[in-house]
Enzyme design. Sequence first.
Site, short mmCIF file in Angstrom:
data_model
loop_
_atom_site.label_atom_id
_atom_site.label_comp_id
_atom_site.label_asym_id
_atom_site.label_seq_id
_atom_site.Cartn_x
_atom_site.Cartn_y
_atom_site.Cartn_z
N ARG A 148 -0.95 -2.09 -7.21
CA ARG A 148 -1.29 -3.17 -6.28
C ARG A 148 -2.32 -4.10 -6.92
O ARG A 148 -2.20 -5.32 -6.88
CB ARG A 148 -1.81 -2.54 -4.99
CG ARG A 148 -2.25 -3.46 -3.91
CD ARG A 148 -2.62 -2.61 -2.68
NE ARG A 148 -3.37 -3.33 -1.70
CZ ARG A 148 -2.85 -4.10 -0.75
NH1 ARG A 148 -1.54 -4.26 -0.69
NH2 ARG A 148 -3.61 -4.72 0.12
N HIS B 266 -2.55 2.45 -6.02
CA HIS B 266 -3.42 1.29 -5.81
C HIS B 266 -3.59 0.48 -7.10
O HIS B 266 -3.77 -0.74 -7.04
CB HIS B 266 -4.78 1.71 -5.25
CG HIS B 266 -5.59 0.54 -4.80
ND1 HIS B 266 -5.32 -0.13 -3.63
CD2 HIS B 266 -6.62 -0.11 -5.38
CE1 HIS B 266 -6.16 -1.13 -3.50
NE2 HIS B 266 -6.97 -1.15 -4.55
N LYS C 259 -2.08 -2.43 7.70
CA LYS C 259 -3.24 -1.95 8.43
C LYS C 259 -3.35 -2.69 9.77
O LYS C 259 -3.07 -3.88 9.85
CB LYS C 259 -4.52 -2.20 7.62
CG LYS C 259 -4.70 -1.25 6.46
CD LYS C 259 -6.03 -1.54 5.80
CE LYS C 259 -6.31 -0.54 4.70
NZ LYS C 259 -7.60 -0.82 4.03
N ARG D 194 0.85 -1.19 0.00
CA ARG D 194 0.00 0.00 0.00
C ARG D 194 0.88 1.24 0.00
O ARG D 194 2.03 1.21 0.44
CB ARG D 194 -0.88 0.02 1.25
CG ARG D 194 -1.87 -1.12 1.33
CD ARG D 194 -2.59 -1.11 2.68
NE ARG D 194 -3.55 -2.18 2.76
CZ ARG D 194 -3.31 -3.37 3.33
NH1 ARG D 194 -2.13 -3.62 3.88
NH2 ARG D 194 -4.25 -4.29 3.37
N TYR E 39 -10.29 -9.18 -6.84
CA TYR E 39 -9.41 -9.25 -8.00
C TYR E 39 -9.81 -10.36 -8.98
O TYR E 39 -9.28 -10.41 -10.08
CB TYR E 39 -7.96 -9.44 -7.55
CG TYR E 39 -7.51 -8.31 -6.67
CD1 TYR E 39 -7.30 -7.04 -7.20
CD2 TYR E 39 -7.34 -8.48 -5.31
CE1 TYR E 39 -6.91 -5.99 -6.39
CE2 TYR E 39 -6.96 -7.43 -4.50
CZ TYR E 39 -6.75 -6.19 -5.04
OH TYR E 39 -6.38 -5.15 -4.25
N HIS F 210 -4.21 -8.69 3.23
CA HIS F 210 -5.65 -8.61 3.49
C HIS F 210 -5.99 -9.44 4.72
O HIS F 210 -5.41 -10.50 4.93
CB HIS F 210 -6.45 -9.14 2.30
CG HIS F 210 -6.44 -8.21 1.12
ND1 HIS F 210 -6.63 -8.67 -0.16
CD2 HIS F 210 -6.28 -6.88 1.02
CE1 HIS F 210 -6.59 -7.64 -1.00
NE2 HIS F 210 -6.36 -6.55 -0.30
#
Length: 169
Positions: free
Chosen positions: A110, A107, A36, A12, A142, A133
């Site tokens: 990514r 992004h 995150k 990210r 995706y 994730h």
Amino acid sequence: MIILLLYVTGMRRSELCALKIRDFDPGRKVIRVIGKGDKEREIPVPDRICRELSLYLNKMNDEGVENPSGYFFLTDSRKPLYPAFVNNLVRREFSGRDGFSARKSPHVLRHSLATHLLNAGADLSSIKEILGHSSLAATQVYTHNSFEKLKSTYLTAHPRAKKGGTNGN
């Protein structure tokens, strides 16, 4: 180097901005990322990219770039990267290039990595781990890009599709 690393690792923008030199382990060929929720993960880095990153760091060292904070990338004014800087860099780099008519953002790189891995046969669980994730559902976004690949595989492999499916063949 910034764009290459964004694509190769799928990290990210915020992870790239926070990346420190100590997070790169060329011996193990990984980059440690704090994602995150302060979750740590290690992203594998191909040999060629490890060499490029090492050359980049050697050049910074040879040029005597002062970097007491230890950030991997600095702006032209020797400050740590910040989100708008990365956005502008990506937008500027891809503007006017063939094949980049869609949104130009970190992004997208990514997203491209995830799609390319999926199309090359990587399983969703592995892609989930690389991208950091927390759930498989986030990674499944995706899969829609891979429909054309799926369709092609189906038409190539299915016995009825190969022979036109006529007369019980």
